[in-house]
Structure formats: structure tokens, C-alpha cells
Design a protein around this motif. Structure first.
Motif, PDB file in Angstrom:
ATOM      1  N   ILE A 242       0.800  -1.216   0.000  1.00 24.77           N
ATOM      2  CA  ILE A 242       0.000   0.000   0.000  1.00 24.77           C
ATOM      3  C   ILE A 242       0.835   1.269   0.000  1.00 24.77           C
ATOM      4  O   ILE A 242       0.330   2.360  -0.238  1.00 24.77           O
ATOM      5  CB  ILE A 242      -0.970   0.010   1.203  1.00 24.77           C
ATOM      6  CG1 ILE A 242      -2.063   1.055   0.994  1.00 24.77           C
ATOM      7  CG2 ILE A 242      -0.211   0.239   2.501  1.00 24.77           C
ATOM      8  CD1 ILE A 242      -3.183   0.988   1.972  1.00 24.77           C
ATOM      9  N   GLY A 243       2.101   1.167   0.268  1.00 27.78           N
ATOM     10  CA  GLY A 243       2.930   2.363   0.244  1.00 27.78           C
ATOM     11  C   GLY A 243       2.962   3.073   1.586  1.00 27.78           C
ATOM     12  O   GLY A 243       3.039   2.442   2.637  1.00 27.78           O
ATOM     13  N   ASP A 244       2.865   4.416   1.537  1.00 28.80           N
ATOM     14  CA  ASP A 244       3.052   5.208   2.760  1.00 28.80           C
ATOM     15  C   ASP A 244       1.753   5.612   3.429  1.00 28.80           C
ATOM     16  O   ASP A 244       1.752   6.490   4.294  1.00 28.80           O
ATOM     17  CB  ASP A 244       3.873   6.462   2.434  1.00 28.80           C
ATOM     18  CG  ASP A 244       3.242   7.294   1.333  1.00 28.80           C
ATOM     19  OD1 ASP A 244       2.226   6.859   0.769  1.00 28.80           O
ATOM     20  OD2 ASP A 244       3.778   8.381   1.037  1.00 28.80           O
ATOM     21  N   VAL A 245       0.617   5.013   3.038  1.00 27.56           N
ATOM     22  CA  VAL A 245      -0.651   5.285   3.709  1.00 27.56           C
ATOM     23  C   VAL A 245      -1.213   3.974   4.241  1.00 27.56           C
ATOM     24  O   VAL A 245      -0.764   2.896   3.855  1.00 27.56           O
ATOM     25  CB  VAL A 245      -1.665   5.957   2.759  1.00 27.56           C
ATOM     26  CG1 VAL A 245      -1.192   7.336   2.354  1.00 27.56           C
ATOM     27  CG2 VAL A 245      -1.921   5.087   1.534  1.00 27.56           C
ATOM     28  N   ASN A 246      -2.189   4.070   5.114  1.00 26.69           N
ATOM     29  CA  ASN A 246      -2.781   2.885   5.715  1.00 26.69           C
ATOM     30  C   ASN A 246      -4.281   2.876   5.517  1.00 26.69           C
ATOM     31  O   ASN A 246      -4.931   3.929   5.520  1.00 26.69           O
ATOM     32  CB  ASN A 246      -2.485   2.813   7.214  1.00 26.69           C
ATOM     33  CG  ASN A 246      -1.099   2.287   7.508  1.00 26.69           C
ATOM     34  OD1 ASN A 246      -0.497   1.612   6.678  1.00 26.69           O
ATOM     35  ND2 ASN A 246      -0.588   2.591   8.680  1.00 26.69           N
ATOM     36  N   THR A 247      -4.847   1.674   5.359  1.00 21.81           N
ATOM     37  CA  THR A 247      -6.288   1.526   5.376  1.00 21.81           C
ATOM     38  C   THR A 247      -6.753   1.387   6.827  1.00 21.81           C
ATOM     39  O   THR A 247      -5.938   1.267   7.741  1.00 21.81           O
ATOM     40  CB  THR A 247      -6.714   0.289   4.579  1.00 21.81           C
ATOM     41  OG1 THR A 247      -6.052  -0.864   5.118  1.00 21.81           O
ATOM     42  CG2 THR A 247      -6.355   0.445   3.108  1.00 21.81           C
ATOM     43  N   LEU A 248      -8.053   1.392   7.040  1.00 29.01           N
ATOM     44  CA  LEU A 248      -8.582   1.306   8.395  1.00 29.01           C
ATOM     45  C   LEU A 248      -8.191   0.016   9.107  1.00 29.01           C
ATOM     46  O   LEU A 248      -7.814   0.057  10.289  1.00 29.01           O
ATOM     47  CB  LEU A 248     -10.107   1.463   8.355  1.00 29.01           C
ATOM     48  CG  LEU A 248     -10.795   1.640   9.704  1.00 29.01           C
ATOM     49  CD1 LEU A 248     -10.277   2.871  10.427  1.00 29.01           C
ATOM     50  CD2 LEU A 248     -12.308   1.739   9.517  1.00 29.01           C
ATOM     51  N   PRO A 249      -8.243  -1.173   8.461  1.00 28.85           N
ATOM     52  CA  PRO A 249      -7.799  -2.382   9.157  1.00 28.85           C
ATOM     53  C   PRO A 249      -6.340  -2.329   9.593  1.00 28.85           C
ATOM     54  O   PRO A 249      -5.999  -2.819  10.677  1.00 28.85           O
ATOM     55  CB  PRO A 249      -8.029  -3.487   8.117  1.00 28.85           C
ATOM     56  CG  PRO A 249      -9.101  -2.965   7.240  1.00 28.85           C
ATOM     57  CD  PRO A 249      -8.851  -1.504   7.146  1.00 28.85           C
ATOM     58  N   LEU A 250      -5.465  -1.733   8.784  1.00 33.09           N
ATOM     59  CA  LEU A 250      -4.061  -1.626   9.171  1.00 33.09           C
ATOM     60  C   LEU A 250      -3.897  -0.678  10.355  1.00 33.09           C
ATOM     61  O   LEU A 250      -3.088  -0.937  11.264  1.00 33.09           O
ATOM     62  CB  LEU A 250      -3.223  -1.137   7.993  1.00 33.09           C
ATOM     63  CG  LEU A 250      -3.023  -2.138   6.843  1.00 33.09           C
ATOM     64  CD1 LEU A 250      -2.287  -1.481   5.687  1.00 33.09           C
ATOM     65  CD2 LEU A 250      -2.269  -3.361   7.324  1.00 33.09           C
ATOM     66  N   GLU A 251      -4.657   0.415  10.354  1.00 33.94           N
ATOM     67  CA  GLU A 251      -4.612   1.332  11.494  1.00 33.94           C
ATOM     68  C   GLU A 251      -5.136   0.637  12.751  1.00 33.94           C
ATOM     69  O   GLU A 251      -4.578   0.794  13.835  1.00 33.94           O
ATOM     70  CB  GLU A 251      -5.442   2.583  11.215  1.00 33.94           C
ATOM     71  CG  GLU A 251      -4.916   3.447  10.075  1.00 33.94           C
ATOM     72  CD  GLU A 251      -3.642   4.208  10.446  1.00 33.94           C
ATOM     73  OE1 GLU A 251      -3.018   3.893  11.470  1.00 33.94           O
ATOM     74  OE2 GLU A 251      -3.268   5.105   9.671  1.00 33.94           O
ATOM     75  N   LEU A 252      -6.191  -0.137  12.575  1.00 30.52           N
ATOM     76  CA  LEU A 252      -6.760  -0.859  13.717  1.00 30.52           C
ATOM     77  C   LEU A 252      -5.771  -1.874  14.267  1.00 30.52           C
ATOM     78  O   LEU A 252      -5.626  -2.025  15.488  1.00 30.52           O
ATOM     79  CB  LEU A 252      -8.051  -1.561  13.285  1.00 30.52           C
ATOM     80  CG  LEU A 252      -8.805  -2.369  14.344  1.00 30.52           C
ATOM     81  CD1 LEU A 252      -9.178  -1.488  15.511  1.00 30.52           C
ATOM     82  CD2 LEU A 252     -10.058  -3.002  13.735  1.00 30.52           C
ATOM     83  N   GLN A 253      -5.056  -2.556  13.382  1.00 30.72           N
ATOM     84  CA  GLN A 253      -4.050  -3.516  13.833  1.00 30.72           C
ATOM     85  C   GLN A 253      -2.939  -2.820  14.603  1.00 30.72           C
ATOM     86  O   GLN A 253      -2.477  -3.318  15.633  1.00 30.72           O
ATOM     87  CB  GLN A 253      -3.475  -4.256  12.627  1.00 30.72           C
ATOM     88  CG  GLN A 253      -2.472  -5.347  12.992  1.00 30.72           C
ATOM     89  CD  GLN A 253      -1.847  -5.960  11.757  1.00 30.72           C
ATOM     90  OE1 GLN A 253      -1.471  -5.251  10.822  1.00 30.72           O
ATOM     91  NE2 GLN A 253      -1.738  -7.278  11.727  1.00 30.72           N
TER      92      GLN A 253
END
Length: 299
Positions: A242-253
Motif C-alpha cells: 500500500i505504500g506510505d498510507v494505511n487503510t482502516l484495518p491496518l490502522e486498527l491492527q
């Protein structure tokens, strides 16, 4: 007067199997229910039972943000990515289903290549996609340097991104499911409806729009639901691509190791509600299309 119905005794294995089924349902949905309840803790509440009051305090804290993490931006990124993945999954699955109805050279090899990503570990797929795009970055930078495009080279970052590598990673997960559903639908699709439409002078596009699409409509809605929900909570295939940004599941993890308040449960409740809403809309639309199809046949 009708004779009284005699109640048949339960089979000997009924209650043991019922208990096993109840434990299975509790194992599947118990954690979701616990997180939902704990997200409504009071201001003094913790991460475990018993509840210390009931309020929406942690949802307000979630709206304010969790430290340096921009939950709103991550939420919108996941929503946008899920919508695009859903669109691509539906369109490509339907087109592939139509193509595979006719003899196609190399159809078996193409099918096995498509579903092979279901066999590969998700993290390996993510690493492979990330490596491909990093090699692409190196090639593009070398090309820009070779042609002397220094201004473009200075502003160039990476090809890794939400709508490039992350989109491809998610499609490796959602497309096989969409294809399998479409193949099953067209396998039992009666071509006589299309032949009747052609006999009445319909063009191929009119036949698809007015005959085929209404008949496969509920299945198409189901594919869209699968595409969105599988993308919405995907972590492994996104992590390295995904590069240098995060999706919501990655932020949640990431937040599970830093946030020690019920705000993390509030976030889990919000993401679950979004998934349930999408599923509810999809099921309602599929039922509506099914009723409309039955009315059309009756007429």
C-alpha cells in the motif's frame, strides 16, 4: 375435526449436536458481541468486564482522533478502495463469465492462474506485489534520469499506492470468488432466453441488458457484496503493497498495541456496523431483484 398431531420424539443425537452447534455459534459471534458491548463503557470503563457505566463516551473520543492516527482519513481510504474493488470485481467477473460460456483457447490455464492466488499465502502475495512495484519504481527512475527529466524525477515518489498496488492486491483476493460465483451461475443459465430475444430482433447488447442481466442480477449483487466486504477488512495482502498510507484495518491492527481504552472497541464496532450495512443493502437488493424477476416471469 382434525386428529391431534403426534409429536415425534427427538433422535438420540439431537441434543448433543444442538449443543455443539450452539457452542460453534457462540465461538463465531461471541467475540463480536463482547466488543460491541464493551464499546459502550462509561468514561471510567476499561477493556474488560464488568461495565463501568453505559455511554457513548468512547465513540466521541474516536471521532476526536486516537493520538496521531487520522481515523477519518483511514476510514475514507478503506471506503473508497472497497468501492473501487467492488466495481472492478463485478465488471470483470461478469465479463469473464460471459467469455467462458464459449470455447476459449487456454481457458483451463487462465482459470487456474486466476484462482491460484487463493492457494498462495496472502502475505507472500503482498510481498510479491510490493517487490514488483519497487522494481517498477527503479525502472521508472532510471528512465527519467536517462532522458534528463530531472524535474519529474525530483517530484516522483513511488508507484505504490491505494489505487495501484493496493487495488491489485485486493483484486487477487476478490476476483477468484467473483469468477467462481459467475461460473456457477452461467453453468445453470438457460440460453433459451437469449435465443428467444434474438429471434425477436434484439441485438446482443439488448439481449444482455434486458434478458441476461435481470436474471443474474441477484448473483451480481452478491459478488459486489463479497468484493466490498473482503476488501474492507483485508490486512495481509495490503500490508506490503500500500505504500506510505494505511487503510482502516491496518490502522486498527497498529492501534491494538498502543491504545488501551475502549476506544479501540468503538472503532471495531463502527467497522462491523459498516460491513453489516453493506450486507443488509446487498441482501435487500438481491431479494428485490428476485421478486421482480418472478413477477416478470408470471406476467
Amino acid at each position: 375435526m382434525a386428529p391431534p398431531r403426534i409429536k415425534e420424539p427427538r433422535a438420540p443425537g439431537f441434543w448433543p449436536l444442538a449443543i455443539v452447534f450452539a457452542l460453534f455459534v457462540l465461538f463465531m459471534y461471541g467475540p463480536m458481541f463482547v466488543i460491541f458491548v464493551l464499546s459502550f463503557q462509561g468514561p471510567e470503563g476499561g477493556l474488560t468486564f464488568p461495565l463501568r457505566g453505559v455511554s457513548l463516551h468512547w465513540f466521541h473520543k474516536l471521532a476526536e482522533g486516537l493520538g496521531t492516527v487520522d481515523i477519518g482519513a483511514a476510514f475514507l481510504r478503506s471506503l473508497m478502495l472497497g468501492g473501487v474493488v467492488m466495481l472492478f470485481t463485478v465488471v470483470l467477473s461478469v465479463l469473464a463469465g460471459l467469455a467462458f460460456r464459449k470455447p476459449l483457447r487456454g481457458a483451463n490455464a487462465l482459470f487456474y492462474v486466476t484462482v491460484a492466488s487463493l492457494i498462495m499465502p496472502s502475505i507472500i502475495v503482498s510481498l510479491g506485489i510490493g517487490l514488483q512495484f519497487r522494481l517498477l519504481d527503479g525502472g521508472l527512475k532510471w528512465l527519467l534520469e536517462a532522458v534528463g527529466a530531472t524535474s519529474v524525477l525530483e517530484n516522483y515518489g513511488t508507484a505504490l499506492g491505494l489505487m495501484t498496488s493496493a487495488l491489485g492486491a485486493h483484486l487477487t483476493w476478490t476476483l477468484p470468488f467473483g469468477l467462481l460465483i459467475m461460473f456457477a451461475v452461467f453453468n445453470r443459465f438457460n440460453p433459451a432466453y437469449e435465443e428467444a430475444a434474438r429471434d425477436l430482433g434484439a441485438t446482443p447488447w439488448q439481449g444482455f441488458r434486458h434478458v441476461v442481466l435481470p436474471l443474474i442480477g441477484p448473483s451480481v449483487v452478491g459478488i459486489g457484496m463479497f468484493g466490498f466486504t473482503l476488501s474492507w477488512d483485508e490486512i495481509a495482502r495490503t500490508s506490503q503493497a500500500i505504500g506510505d498510507v494505511n487503510t482502516l484495518p491496518l490502522e486498527l491492527q497498529g492501534l491494538t498495541s498502543t491504545v488501551t481504552t475502549p476506544a479501540i472497541y468503538a472503532l471495531g464496532t463502527v467497522t462491523t456496523v459498516v460491513s453489516l450495512l453493506v450486507m443488509g443493502v446487498a441482501v435487500s437488493l438481491a431479494l428485490w431483484l428476485g421478486k421482480r424477476q418472478k413477477k416478470g416471469r408470471a406476467a
